[in-house]
Design an enzyme around this catalytic site. Structure first.
Site, PDB file in Angstrom:
ATOM      1  N   TYR A   1       0.837  -1.201   0.000  1.00  0.00           N
ATOM      2  CA  TYR A   1       0.000   0.000   0.000  1.00  0.00           C
ATOM      3  C   TYR A   1       0.874   1.255   0.000  1.00  0.00           C
ATOM      4  CZ  TYR A   1      -3.161   3.616   1.667  1.00  0.00           C
ATOM      5  OH  TYR A   1      -3.857   4.797   1.802  1.00  0.00           O
TER       6      TYR A   1
ATOM      7  N   GLU B   1     -11.553   5.901   4.348  1.00  0.00           N
ATOM      8  CA  GLU B   1     -10.953   6.760   5.375  1.00  0.00           C
ATOM      9  C   GLU B   1     -11.967   7.045   6.484  1.00  0.00           C
ATOM     10  OE1 GLU B   1      -7.915   7.496   5.891  1.00  0.00           O
ATOM     11  OE2 GLU B   1      -6.940   7.206   3.969  1.00  0.00           O
TER      12      GLU B   1
ATOM     13  N   TRP C   1      -5.453   2.292  10.289  1.00  0.00           N
ATOM     14  CA  TRP C   1      -5.648   2.119   8.846  1.00  0.00           C
ATOM     15  C   TRP C   1      -5.448   0.658   8.444  1.00  0.00           C
ATOM     16  CZ3 TRP C   1      -8.204   3.538   5.003  1.00  0.00           C
ATOM     17  CH2 TRP C   1      -7.838   3.187   3.697  1.00  0.00           C
TER      18      TRP C   1
END
Length: 192
Positions: free
Chosen positions: A16, A38, A46
């Site tokens: 990522y 988000e 995250w």
């Protein structure tokens, strides 16, 4: 290979960071997906959302706003049973709500990308941070974005979420200056 300090040794996180985070994203539908994800991160890490991203894509019809906007209470109840996503009613309902607002923005601007990128005049902001602690949690721009998104009716779009979204979608390049991605992204976008 030097990476930003927040990257762990988990392969999904490394991938990522190396291939997505901070790279300018202009596809409206992908921007909508990222904004939703988000928002799902609120109160969580995250990596928790990243590990469930494929499940979210399946559960939410690959973030096709036209489809999500028509979800019924029955669909909400079905999503609340889906162990592959965070089963939080407010967050699930926020995605549905945001799909409806997204469609309105798309009508007004022609596409979501032009609207969202207008906050940075269509061009990424290149920061130059040396340490992770120097990177802000929000900025005046993320506050302005949050305020406008909320005014339009979006949910789970606070100033910190908006800044994380701006970082993820490459509206700002917050890779540390000694991270290999910092100059890599600058070179790709030809900002010099």
């Amino acid at each position: 290979m030097k990476r930003c300090e927040w990257v762990t040794d988990e392969p999904i996180y490394i991938s990522y960071h190396d291939k997505e985070w901070g790279r300018p994203l202009y596809d409206s539908d992908k921007l909508f997906e990222m904004l939703c994800l988000e928002g799902m991160q609120a109160g969580l890490s995250w990596i928790t959302i990243l590990k469930r991203r494929e499940n979210y894509r399946q559960a939410f019809d690959h973030f096709q706003a036209d489809v999500i906007a028509k979800y019924t209470e029955e669909k909400v109840n079905q999503l609340l049973q889906d162990k592959g996503i965070i089963r939080n009613r407010r967050k699930i309902e926020a995605i549905i709500n945001n799909a409806k607002v997204y469609l309105e923005v798309r009508k007004e601007y022609g596409n979501f990308s032009d609207y969202i990128w207008s906050f940075v005049d269509g061009k990424p902001i290149i920061n130059a941070y040396e340490k992770h602690e120097d990177v802000p949690a929000f900025t005046e721009l993320s506050k302005a974005m949050s305020k406008d998104l909320k005014k339009r009716g979006f949910k789970f779009v606070g100033e910190t979420i908006c800044y994380a979204f701006m970082q993820a979608s490459g509206m700002v390049n917050d890779h540390l200056i000694d991270c290999f991605c910092y100059n890599d992204i600058r070179k790709d976008e030809d900002f010099d």
